[in-house]
Design a protein around this motif. Structure first.
Motif, PDB file in Angstrom:
ATOM      1  N   PHE A 114       0.855  -1.183   0.000  1.00 13.77           N
ATOM      2  CA  PHE A 114       0.000   0.000   0.000  1.00 13.77           C
ATOM      3  C   PHE A 114       0.900   1.245   0.000  1.00 13.77           C
ATOM      4  N   ASN A 115       1.010   1.876  -1.166  1.00 16.99           N
ATOM      5  CA  ASN A 115       1.855   3.048  -1.348  1.00 16.99           C
ATOM      6  C   ASN A 115       1.043   4.301  -1.052  1.00 16.99           C
ATOM      7  N   ASN A 116       1.113   4.769   0.200  1.00 21.07           N
ATOM      8  CA  ASN A 116       0.423   5.989   0.613  1.00 21.07           C
ATOM      9  C   ASN A 116      -1.067   5.965   0.264  1.00 21.07           C
ATOM     10  N   HIS A 145       3.911   4.769   4.845  1.00 22.53           N
ATOM     11  CA  HIS A 145       3.312   6.004   5.352  1.00 22.53           C
ATOM     12  C   HIS A 145       1.794   5.865   5.522  1.00 22.53           C
ATOM     13  N   ALA A 146       1.006   6.435   4.612  1.00 21.16           N
ATOM     14  CA  ALA A 146      -0.450   6.406   4.775  1.00 21.16           C
ATOM     15  C   ALA A 146      -1.043   5.023   4.547  1.00 21.16           C
ATOM     16  N   GLY A 147      -0.195   4.022   4.361  1.00 18.00           N
ATOM     17  CA  GLY A 147      -0.689   2.642   4.307  1.00 18.00           C
ATOM     18  C   GLY A 147      -1.378   2.235   5.593  1.00 18.00           C
ATOM     19  N   SER A 148      -1.201   3.029   6.669  1.00 21.59           N
ATOM     20  CA  SER A 148      -1.896   2.751   7.937  1.00 21.59           C
ATOM     21  C   SER A 148      -3.165   3.591   8.095  1.00 21.59           C
ATOM     22  N   ASP A 149      -3.483   4.402   7.101  1.00 17.64           N
ATOM     23  CA  ASP A 149      -4.655   5.290   7.191  1.00 17.64           C
ATOM     24  C   ASP A 149      -5.786   4.720   6.329  1.00 17.64           C
ATOM     25  N   ASN A 150      -6.206   3.500   6.658  1.00 14.92           N
ATOM     26  CA  ASN A 150      -7.203   2.803   5.839  1.00 14.92           C
ATOM     27  C   ASN A 150      -8.183   2.036   6.722  1.00 14.92           C
ATOM     28  N   PHE A 151      -9.205   1.492   6.062  1.00 11.83           N
ATOM     29  CA  PHE A 151     -10.175   0.573   6.677  1.00 11.83           C
ATOM     30  C   PHE A 151     -10.897   1.173   7.892  1.00 11.83           C
ATOM     31  N   PRO A 152     -11.491   2.359   7.765  1.00 13.06           N
ATOM     32  CA  PRO A 152     -12.128   2.986   8.931  1.00 13.06           C
ATOM     33  C   PRO A 152     -13.285   2.189   9.504  1.00 13.06           C
ATOM     34  N   THR A 153     -13.902   1.320   8.685  1.00 15.54           N
ATOM     35  CA  THR A 153     -15.035   0.522   9.180  1.00 15.54           C
ATOM     36  C   THR A 153     -14.715  -0.960   9.189  1.00 15.54           C
ATOM     37  N   TRP A 154     -13.455  -1.304   9.098  1.00  4.82           N
ATOM     38  CA  TRP A 154     -13.058  -2.716   9.014  1.00  4.82           C
ATOM     39  C   TRP A 154     -11.937  -3.006  10.008  1.00  4.82           C
ATOM     40  N   PRO A 155     -12.282  -3.338  11.246  1.00  4.71           N
ATOM     41  CA  PRO A 155     -11.255  -3.570  12.276  1.00  4.71           C
ATOM     42  C   PRO A 155     -10.255  -4.659  11.910  1.00  4.71           C
TER      43      PRO A 155
END
Length: 944
Positions: A114-116, A145-155
């Protein structure tokens, strides 16, 4: 338990055109990288991979954004492509298309990066499951980097990466101190066991992140006051701000680094090496310790940031050779790497000047041994005849010998041949002779016939190895001409085989192939030592499996030699070799036949089917068993009819091997499954299961019907015949079966259903409860029920279907239905479960508590917590308490501190010793100061 996540929502990035522009959204594009950017990235990219790929690797670099768009995305993409191209570690596919996560498409890759990416929703359940299965079944996941800024509704997706972006109190222009948490870890090799400073935006990670679940590699050095930020901006009370980590996910591997906001991150050699090492770990090629940091028996001593606050991006000034001459092992490698890059790009005049300086420094007493080794290495690829005397003299120093010989191997000047030849035949140290011989072999483009004659010595292992490495026709003839006897036969034969094999690998022309066959055949005829015979026969049979030299040995010769020749012939794919074997089958010993068949199982060829057919008819059970296994590897749809009789064998091993073989046969465009659907397959439990394991969905209606229509009376089973005829591809006429056969067939039908169930099958699975007769039926029906409920396309509809079935359900069915409800993620299911917790029937309430306790989900945890307070019955309360404790222990989406706080609240409700003991045991499994503090409160006597 709800976990708050910070979400930044900006316009989404769409399509990446790798060589030109990046489309972020309609009307917005990234410009192409400048010439300066591409050259800077190319200069920083590693030259080689730390690990050799076990096979060609494919990396999906995914850059879709549904939130903030990072301008460094094209820089990262170029760096990732360049590293893959240069090192051979992987090939890159760039995409922002969610269709890449279709299971069949995703299966082509070895890892996803996941590239940003930002705020990816992954709303398609199939894509969610596909990514989870991809990683958990042994593939890799990497985040930049923003590879951790994902899946807001998927724990589960958040837990997969290992953490969630919260905010960045350290902004892009800040220069921050970085702590090397694990200096000796292989993924931190690039940082040379040191901390450093970096100008970069640093994330604050929350959610499922925990040192108990992942190995932290880099984090902010909070001992430096420069990293301090106002308390209002800090979301982590533990002051733990990870930057890079790795972890395992079942059989898969995950690597993440939050570095990657600023473009120059991808122009920094150490960061790119760190990233490449992490990618190779995720791909499965670089072995790395992933034991979570908190679980290490001896935690590593971290390396803090140095006093020099120069950011790592600027530590690239070109050093002088004089400065490099003081290098010691353990010093930073960055200066050497910078000079080496400069030297590789330098014009001839600069290289010539550098050669003169390097020769002088190698001879200078003040130059350290470590520096001399580095300098010798550099002379190997820039040196001329001027360097050869200095390198030859350096061999006398044991500490420099390896570096000097390696340099002589690569200097293009032919005078290096003479230097190495002298070392091979005149040096009194055997290790020097062998290393010089290997170096001489590497110089195969720089030999002369006189030089070959000069090193030829049948009594010298080093000389034989040199000729084998040179591997030219002249070198091979030199080897053949050497006279030898006795103990010299085996090393001479091995050198000749190695030389011939090397020649073929470099130039597999027909001319060289014929030369190799001639050499192998002549050597085999002349060989007297068994080892020489076996190794030569192995080489010859791989090239010419019908060569007459292979048949000069009688059938009663040493079985090791016989087996090597026979196995090579059987697996050669040569029809003539198979004809020779089948024509002489009666005279071949059974152990050799078994060896051939076993070899075919690992190196299959359809050419060997005539041999397998003969072996299948053997009366020897070992031969027959080996033939069945070989048939699975080499056969096709025509093999089905030959194997089916063995399925009902009284020999359990034969029947089991046949079952496995029929399961494994290739599909051949559906022809194999069609051949297995013989007229009465619905009455053969094993065939039902074989077809189900082969995922032949066409038999699903037949399996459904079979659960309900088995007659155990003496009359014809008309119902079964009618149903099967209507639902299967073949008409079936059946007679009655015994009660035990009916039980077996029904159990097989339920097992087949469990194997074949698909999303949308829930309405067909629910009514089957009426057909359950035995525990085996219920076990498989329950599996199918759970799968169908959890995968149903409409979660609300699934909950409604299950709820509708409950009133008329038997107690046993009701338990399964309630458990299935806990697997459905919908408000309808939660409402139904809440209602059952207040049912007037205590058995219903307890069944619901048990089902929730087994679910191990946050929804189940919330319901159990609510019922602890509401329960009026003591046993109910105890069940709910224990279920909540065990669920909390199992959840991976909750941070350590949140868990400790939850256990503290549970302790307050624990009225008896049983739940208290369970809480104490659970808290003991948590590492960290918060858990230790709670243990002192709740079990002071036990923690002293």
């Amino acid at each position: 338990m709800n976990i708050a996540l910070h979400a930044i929502m900006l316009p989404a990035l769409a399509t990446l055109a790798a060589l030109t522009t990046l489309d972020a959204k309609p009307g917005e594009t990234f410009p192409p990288l400048t010439a300066r950017e591409t050259s800077a990235i190319d200069a920083a990219a590693p030259e080689t991979a730390r690990a050799k790929p076990q096979k060609p690797r494919k990396l999906l670099v995914f850059h879709r954004t549904e939130g903030f768009v990072h301008k460094s995305i094209p820089n990262a993409s170029h760096a990732l492509q360049r590293m893959g191209e240069r090192t051979g570690a992987y090939t890159v596919t760039l995409s922002d298309d969610m269709a890449q996560f279709d299971p069949a498409t995703l299966a082509a890759y070895d890892a996803v990066l996941f590239n940003n990416t930002s705020q990816l929703k992954f709303e398609n359940p199939a894509h969610r499951q596909s990514l989870l299965d991809f990683v958990r079944n042994g593939k890799g996941l990497i985040g930049i980097h923003a590879g951790s800024d994902n899946f807001p509704t998927w724990p589960e997706g958040q837990a997969l990466m290992g953490g969630v972006f919260h905010s960045h109190p350290w902004v892009a222009k800040d220069t921050v101190a970085v702590k090397n948490d694990d200096p000796a870890h292989i993924l931190n090799t690039a940082f040379e066991k040191r901390g450093f400073w970096i100008t970069e935006e640093i994330y604050q990670i929350v959610g499922p992140y925990s040192r108990e679940k992942q190995r932290v590699l880099l984090s902010l050095d909070m001992s430096r006051p420069e990293n301090a930020r106002p308390a209002a901006k800090i979301a982590r009370p533990d002051n733990d701000f990870p930057i890079s980590w790795l972890k395992t996910e079942s059989k898969g591997r995950v690597f993440y680094t939050s570095l990657g906001h600023n473009k120059d991150i991808f122009e920094t050699p150490q960061i790119l090496q760190h990233l490449l090492d992490g990618i190779q770990y995720a791909l499965g090629d670089l072995q790395a310790d992933a034991i979570p940091s908190a679980q290490l028996a001896t935690p590593p001593t971290p390396a803090l940031a140095p006093d020099d606050k120069t950011p790592i991006q600027k530590l690239t000034a070109l050093p002088t050779l004089a400065a490099l001459s003081t290098y010691e092992v353990g010093d930073p490698l960055a200066p050497q790497l910078a000079y080496e890059k400069h030297l590789r790009a330098a014009p001839p005049a600069q290289r010539a000047a550098a050669e003169t300086d390097l020769i002088a420094l190698i001879a200078a007493p003040a130059t350290t041994t470590a520096a001399k080794c580095v300098f010798a290495n550099w002379l190997g690829w820039i040196g001329t005849e001027k360097s050869i005397p200095t390198l030859t003299a350096a061999v006398k120093d044991p500490a420099l010998a390896h570096a000097a010989i390696s340099a002589l191997a690569t200097i293009s000047n032919p005078e290096a041949n003479g230097a190495l030849s002298s070392l091979i035949n005149q040096n009194h140290i055997e290790s020097i002779r062998i290393e010089a011989a290997n170096a001489y072999g590497q110089r195969r483009l720089h030999y002369s016939p006189d030089a070959l004659a000069e090193i030829a010595n049948p009594h010298s292992t080093a000389a034989l190895e040199a000729l084998a490495n040179i591997a030219t026709p002249d070198a091979i003839e030199t080897l053949r001409a050497l006279s030898f006897s006795g103990a010299q036969e085996i090393p001479h034969t091995r050198a000749l085989l190695a030389a011939t094999g090397n020649l073929l690998r470099r130039d597999p022309s027909a001319k060289n192939r014929n030369l190799a066959i001639d050499i192998y055949a002549g050597t085999l005829r002349a060989a007297t030592a068994l080892t020489a015979q076996i190794e030569t026969a192995q080489a010859l049979v791989s090239l010419d499996p019908v060569n007459q030299a292979l048949f000069v040995f009688p059938m009663d010769s040493d079985p090791r030699l016989r087996n090597v020749i026979a196995c090579g012939m059987a697996t050669s794919g040569n029809a003539g070799a198979i004809e020779l074997i089948t024509g002489n089958y009666a005279s071949i010993p059974a152990d050799t036949i078994c060896r051939m068949l076993t070899a075919l199982a690992t190196k299959p060829t359809a050419t060997a089917l005539p041999l397998i057919d003969i072996a299948l008819a053997s009366e020897n059970p070992d031969v027959q068993l080996a033939a069945i296994v070989a048939a699975a590897a080499c056969g096709d749809n025509t093999t089905v009819a030959k194997l089916l009789p063995f399925l009902s064998s009284k020999n359990k091993d034969t029947a089991a091997a046949t079952f496995a073989a029929l399961t494994q046969l290739p599909d051949c465009d559906g022809k194999t499954n069609s051949a297995l659907r013989i007229p009465d397959f619905a009455l053969q439990p094993n065939l039902l299961l074989i077809l189900a394991q082969r995922q032949d969905r066409t038999i699903f209606p037949t399996a459904l019907a079979t659960t309900a229509t088995i007659n155990t009376t003496a009359t014809t089973t008309t119902a079964l015949a009618t149903t099967v005829s209507a639902t299967a591809a073949t008409a079936t006429t059946t007679s009655s079966v015994s009660a035990s056969t009916a039980d077996t067939l029904r159990a097989a039908a339920f097992e087949a259903i469990a194997l074949l169930v698909r999303p949308g099958d829930l309405p067909q699975i629910l009514p089957l409860a009426a057909n359950l007769k035995r525990p085996a039926d219920r076990r498989e029906w329950t599996k199918a029920l759970y799968t169908a409920a959890a995968s149903h396309p409409d979660a609300g509809e699934a909950a409604a279907l299950l709820q509708k079935q409950l009133p008329a359900a038997t107690p046993a069915d009701r338990a399964s239905l309630i458990a299935a409800l806990t697997m459905v993620q919908s408000d309808t299911a939660k409402t139904a479960l809440t209602a059952m917790l207040t049912d007037s029937d205590i058995d219903v309430r307890k069944e619901t508590i048990r089902a929730l306790s087994s679910a191990r989900t946050e929804t189940a945890y919330d319901l159990l917590i609510g019922h602890i307070a509401a329960a009026t019955d003591t046993t109910e309360r105890l069940l709910a308490q224990r279920g909540a404790i065990d669920t909390l222990d199992a959840l991976t989406t909750i941070s350590t501190n949140d868990k400790v706080a939850a256990y503290r609240n549970l302790w307050k409700t624990a009225g008896t010793q049983e739940p208290k003991d369970a809480i104490i045991a659970a808290v003991k499994r948590i590492k960290g100061t918060a858990a230790a503090a709670l243990l002192k409160e709740i079990a002071p006597a036990k923690t002293k």
